[in-house]
Design a protein around this motif. Structure first.
Motif, mmCIF file in Angstrom:
data_model
loop_
_atom_site.group_PDB
_atom_site.id
_atom_site.type_symbol
_atom_site.label_atom_id
_atom_site.label_comp_id
_atom_site.label_asym_id
_atom_site.label_seq_id
_atom_site.Cartn_x
_atom_site.Cartn_y
_atom_site.Cartn_z
ATOM 1 N N VAL A 30 0.815 -1.221 0.000
ATOM 2 C CA VAL A 30 0.000 0.000 0.000
ATOM 3 C C VAL A 30 0.848 1.271 0.000
ATOM 4 C CG1 VAL A 30 -0.388 0.068 2.502
ATOM 5 C CG2 VAL A 30 -2.059 1.086 1.001
ATOM 6 N N GLY A 31 2.041 1.224 0.592
ATOM 7 C CA GLY A 31 2.936 2.393 0.575
ATOM 8 C C GLY A 31 2.225 3.632 1.076
ATOM 9 N N PHE A 32 2.229 4.682 0.260
ATOM 10 C CA PHE A 32 1.567 5.937 0.645
ATOM 11 C C PHE A 32 0.147 5.995 0.087
ATOM 12 C CE2 PHE A 32 5.839 8.420 1.061
ATOM 13 C CZ PHE A 32 6.165 7.612 2.131
ATOM 14 N N GLY A 51 -5.152 -2.820 2.634
ATOM 15 C CA GLY A 51 -3.809 -2.338 2.318
ATOM 16 C C GLY A 51 -2.805 -3.002 3.241
ATOM 17 N N ILE A 52 -1.800 -3.616 2.636
ATOM 18 C CA ILE A 52 -0.771 -4.320 3.421
ATOM 19 C C ILE A 52 0.560 -3.609 3.213
ATOM 20 C CG2 ILE A 52 0.491 -6.520 3.643
ATOM 21 C CD1 ILE A 52 -1.979 -7.943 2.494
ATOM 22 N N ASP A 53 1.354 -3.481 4.256
ATOM 23 C CA ASP A 53 2.731 -2.993 4.107
ATOM 24 C C ASP A 53 3.556 -3.483 5.298
ATOM 25 O OD1 ASP A 53 3.818 -0.463 2.120
ATOM 26 O OD2 ASP A 53 5.151 -1.152 3.716
ATOM 27 N N VAL A 54 4.840 -3.703 5.061
ATOM 28 C CA VAL A 54 5.716 -4.094 6.176
ATOM 29 C C VAL A 54 6.164 -2.879 6.972
ATOM 30 C CG1 VAL A 54 6.789 -6.266 5.472
ATOM 31 C CG2 VAL A 54 7.655 -4.129 4.545
ATOM 32 N N ASP A 55 6.054 -1.707 6.365
ATOM 33 C CA ASP A 55 6.607 -0.504 6.985
ATOM 34 C C ASP A 55 5.499 0.275 7.698
ATOM 35 O OD1 ASP A 55 7.650 2.034 7.517
ATOM 36 O OD2 ASP A 55 8.933 2.022 5.739
ATOM 37 N N ALA A 78 2.005 -6.210 7.667
ATOM 38 C CA ALA A 78 2.371 -7.618 7.434
ATOM 39 C C ALA A 78 3.237 -7.681 6.195
ATOM 40 C CB ALA A 78 1.111 -8.467 7.223
ATOM 41 N N ASN A 79 3.861 -8.826 6.026
ATOM 42 C CA ASN A 79 4.588 -9.086 4.786
ATOM 43 C C ASN A 79 3.581 -9.648 3.791
ATOM 44 O OD1 ASN A 79 6.359 -10.524 2.814
ATOM 45 N ND2 ASN A 79 7.909 -9.781 4.234
ATOM 46 N N PHE A 80 3.690 -9.276 2.527
ATOM 47 C CA PHE A 80 2.695 -9.789 1.581
ATOM 48 C C PHE A 80 2.774 -11.302 1.393
ATOM 49 C CE2 PHE A 80 5.510 -7.546 -1.777
ATOM 50 C CZ PHE A 80 6.286 -8.676 -2.035
ATOM 51 N N SER A 81 3.860 -11.899 1.845
ATOM 52 C CA SER A 81 3.933 -13.365 1.810
ATOM 53 C C SER A 81 2.883 -13.975 2.760
ATOM 54 C CB SER A 81 5.335 -13.839 2.207
ATOM 55 O OG SER A 81 5.631 -13.376 3.511
ATOM 56 N N ALA A 100 0.381 -5.646 -6.483
ATOM 57 C CA ALA A 100 1.652 -5.426 -5.773
ATOM 58 C C ALA A 100 2.519 -4.517 -6.634
ATOM 59 C CB ALA A 100 2.364 -6.735 -5.489
ATOM 60 N N ASP A 101 2.988 -3.442 -6.035
ATOM 61 C CA ASP A 101 3.875 -2.464 -6.683
ATOM 62 C C ASP A 101 5.191 -2.623 -5.915
ATOM 63 O OD1 ASP A 101 5.024 -0.153 -7.707
ATOM 64 O OD2 ASP A 101 3.746 1.222 -6.566
ATOM 65 N N LEU A 102 6.074 -3.452 -6.464
ATOM 66 C CA LEU A 102 7.216 -3.933 -5.677
ATOM 67 C C LEU A 102 8.246 -2.833 -5.399
ATOM 68 C CD1 LEU A 102 7.590 -7.331 -7.572
ATOM 69 C CD2 LEU A 102 6.437 -6.939 -5.381
ATOM 70 N N GLY A 103 9.124 -3.134 -4.464
ATOM 71 C CA GLY A 103 10.223 -2.203 -4.177
ATOM 72 C C GLY A 103 9.901 -1.252 -3.047
ATOM 73 N N ILE A 104 10.373 -0.019 -3.204
ATOM 74 C CA ILE A 104 10.234 0.947 -2.112
ATOM 75 C C ILE A 104 9.665 2.264 -2.630
ATOM 76 C CG2 ILE A 104 12.016 0.029 -0.580
ATOM 77 C CD1 ILE A 104 13.946 2.070 -1.841
ATOM 78 N N CYS A 105 9.110 3.066 -1.707
ATOM 79 C CA CYS A 105 8.605 4.403 -2.041
ATOM 80 C C CYS A 105 9.773 5.389 -1.962
ATOM 81 C CB CYS A 105 7.597 4.874 -1.003
ATOM 82 S SG CYS A 105 6.137 3.874 -0.863
ATOM 83 N N SER A 106 9.614 6.508 -2.653
ATOM 84 C CA SER A 106 10.676 7.530 -2.608
ATOM 85 C C SER A 106 10.905 8.013 -1.169
ATOM 86 C CB SER A 106 10.333 8.706 -3.521
ATOM 87 O OG SER A 106 8.999 8.672 -3.920
ATOM 88 N N ARG A 127 16.653 -2.594 6.300
ATOM 89 C CA ARG A 127 15.480 -3.406 6.643
ATOM 90 C C ARG A 127 14.220 -2.572 6.441
ATOM 91 N NH1 ARG A 127 16.597 -4.592 12.631
ATOM 92 N NH2 ARG A 127 17.318 -2.464 12.411
ATOM 93 N N LEU A 128 13.279 -3.088 5.662
ATOM 94 C CA LEU A 128 11.998 -2.388 5.510
ATOM 95 C C LEU A 128 11.133 -2.645 6.737
ATOM 96 C CD1 LEU A 128 11.098 -3.059 1.759
ATOM 97 C CD2 LEU A 128 12.320 -1.134 2.778
ATOM 98 N N ASP A 129 11.459 -3.718 7.434
ATOM 99 C CA ASP A 129 10.691 -4.125 8.605
ATOM 100 C C ASP A 129 11.707 -4.348 9.724
ATOM 101 O OD1 ASP A 129 9.281 -5.481 10.553
ATOM 102 O OD2 ASP A 129 8.276 -6.834 9.151
HETATM 103 C C1 LIG Z 1 6.694 1.115 -4.432
HETATM 104 S S1 LIG Z 1 6.047 1.228 -2.856
HETATM 105 C C2 LIG Z 1 4.318 1.187 -3.119
HETATM 106 C C3 LIG Z 1 3.750 2.500 -3.464
HETATM 107 C C4 LIG Z 1 2.244 2.528 -3.565
HETATM 108 N N1 LIG Z 1 1.771 1.716 -4.655
HETATM 109 C C5 LIG Z 1 1.771 3.957 -3.735
HETATM 110 O O1 LIG Z 1 1.317 4.294 -4.845
HETATM 111 O O2 LIG Z 1 1.845 4.734 -2.779
HETATM 112 C C6 LIG Z 1 6.307 -0.371 -2.234
HETATM 113 C C7 LIG Z 1 5.817 -0.581 -0.823
HETATM 114 O O3 LIG Z 1 5.827 -1.979 -0.570
HETATM 115 C C8 LIG Z 1 6.302 -2.210 0.729
HETATM 116 N N2 LIG Z 1 6.839 -3.568 0.726
HETATM 117 C C9 LIG Z 1 7.980 -3.999 0.153
HETATM 118 N N3 LIG Z 1 8.099 -5.322 0.321
HETATM 119 C C10 LIG Z 1 7.001 -5.739 0.985
HETATM 120 C C11 LIG Z 1 6.539 -7.007 1.440
HETATM 121 N N4 LIG Z 1 7.249 -8.122 1.243
HETATM 122 N N5 LIG Z 1 5.350 -7.067 2.061
HETATM 123 C C12 LIG Z 1 4.615 -5.936 2.277
HETATM 124 N N6 LIG Z 1 5.016 -4.712 1.887
HETATM 125 C C13 LIG Z 1 6.179 -4.615 1.236
HETATM 126 C C14 LIG Z 1 7.304 -1.131 0.985
HETATM 127 O O4 LIG Z 1 7.443 -0.892 2.365
HETATM 128 C C15 LIG Z 1 6.673 0.049 0.240
HETATM 129 O O5 LIG Z 1 5.881 0.819 1.076
#
Ligand SMILES: C[S@@+](CC[C@H](N)C(=O)[O-])C[C@H]1O[C@@H](n2cnc3c(N)ncnc32)[C@H](O)[C@@H]1O
Length: 298
Positions: A30-32, A51-55, A78-81, A100-106, A127-129
């Protein structure tokens, strides 16, 4: 945390999601809430957005950005796993759409606590978590040279992995590597840091930092577990959309979707990945390497 994040391929995802107002949508990263806000605007009072996020910090930003939604909003750290468990615990049997929009937010890149950036000197962590117990500093200070070289090669696709691993090991004979700046300087001492003298446009530390982040967060293992769980969690004609940002992730998504197609579980909505057009890349440089693949449950 800086709370601006432009969602990539947003219009294409919205077109492909075909959402009814009462749909159940899962944003697994879910990120931001950039994408989630867009979904929430499509959903009515009978709809649900998970909306799920580890952060935890991202979830707080997401909560604020989604506070005016009409639909039911469930945000879970939670972790998406663990997506299956998250849905079960929240009484959702099947979803209409999973993103899933992988990776990290700015914002995470700029977050001093995350220690992800070579652009700013910060404590090397990645560590994201924070419940994970091994940091990137533990890896670079603890792993033997061959293992480190293999890791940088495998997860960073970095051809100079051996030279970089050797320099890391030589450096740590003198001092511990504690910051992203120290690590970036070590890599620059091997590859050179003058942008004019380099053929590649990316910073020399990019691939090594990517490799460490993938390893610390077990990103590829979690992606596999998540993709394997999805078929059991989608309604018939429900769709899964995955945006990846490097070839290691995209290969895993492509292979998973193809295998599920061969088993009669999915139709592939995208034969080739959807990429951003020039206008989007100009507006949002992060979209440059995005690849979106979509599959539909049969
Ligand atoms: C690219 S950002 C998503 C941005 C979001 N789509 C938006 O528009 O605001 C990726 C997010 O996925 C989270 N993330 C990365 N790996 C994850 C995992 N294994 N499980 C849950 N969240 C994860 C990161 O913490 C980050 O917030």
């Amino acid at each position: 945390m800086q709370a601006e994040h432009k969602p990539v391929l947003a219009q294409r995802i919205l077109e492909m999601a075909v959402l009814q107002p009462d749909a159940a949508v899962v944003d697994a990263t879910v990120g931001f809430a950039g994408h989630s806000k867009m979904f929430a605007e499509r959903l009515g009072t009978g709809g649900t957005l998970v909306g799920i996020d580890v952060d935890q910090k991202c979830l707080e930003v997401a909560r604020e950005n989604l506070k005016d939604s009409k639909c039911k909003v469930i945000l879970v750290r939670a972790n998406f796993s663990e997506i299956g468990e998250v849905l079960r615990q929240n009484g959702i049997e099947l979803a209409d759409f999973i993103l899933a929009d992988l990776g990290i937010c700015s914002g995470q890149l700029a977050d001093m606590d995350r220690g992800l950036s070579f652009g700013t000197d910060m404590k090397l962590d990645m560590r994201l978590d924070e419940r994970i117990d091994v940091t990137a500093a533990d890896v670079v200070n603890g792993m033997d040279e061959k293992e480190l070289a293999d890791l940088i090669y495998k997860f960073g696709e970095e051809r100079a992995s051996r030279k970089i691993a050797r320099s890391i090991v030589n450096y740590r004979h003198k001092a511990k590597i504690k910051t992203t700046g120290q690590l970036s300087d070590i890599i620059c001492s091997v590859l050179g840091c003058d942008p004019k003298s380099r053929r590649s446009k990316i910073h020399p530390a990019t691939r090594t930092f990517q490799a460490l982040r993938i390893a610390v967060n077990d990103e590829l293992g979690n992606l596999e577990t998540f993709l394997n769980a999805i078929p059991l969690l989608l309604k018939k004609q429900g769709r899964a959309a995955i945006i990846s940002f490097h070839s290691l992730e995209d290969r895993i998504v492509k292979n998973n979707f193809r295998a599920n197609k061969a088993s009669g579980i999915y139709n592939l909505i995208t034969k080739k990945p959807i990429v951003a057009d020039r206008a989007e890349v100009f507006e949002n440089p992060r979209s440059r390497s995005a690849k979106l693949r979509i599959a539909e449950k049969i």
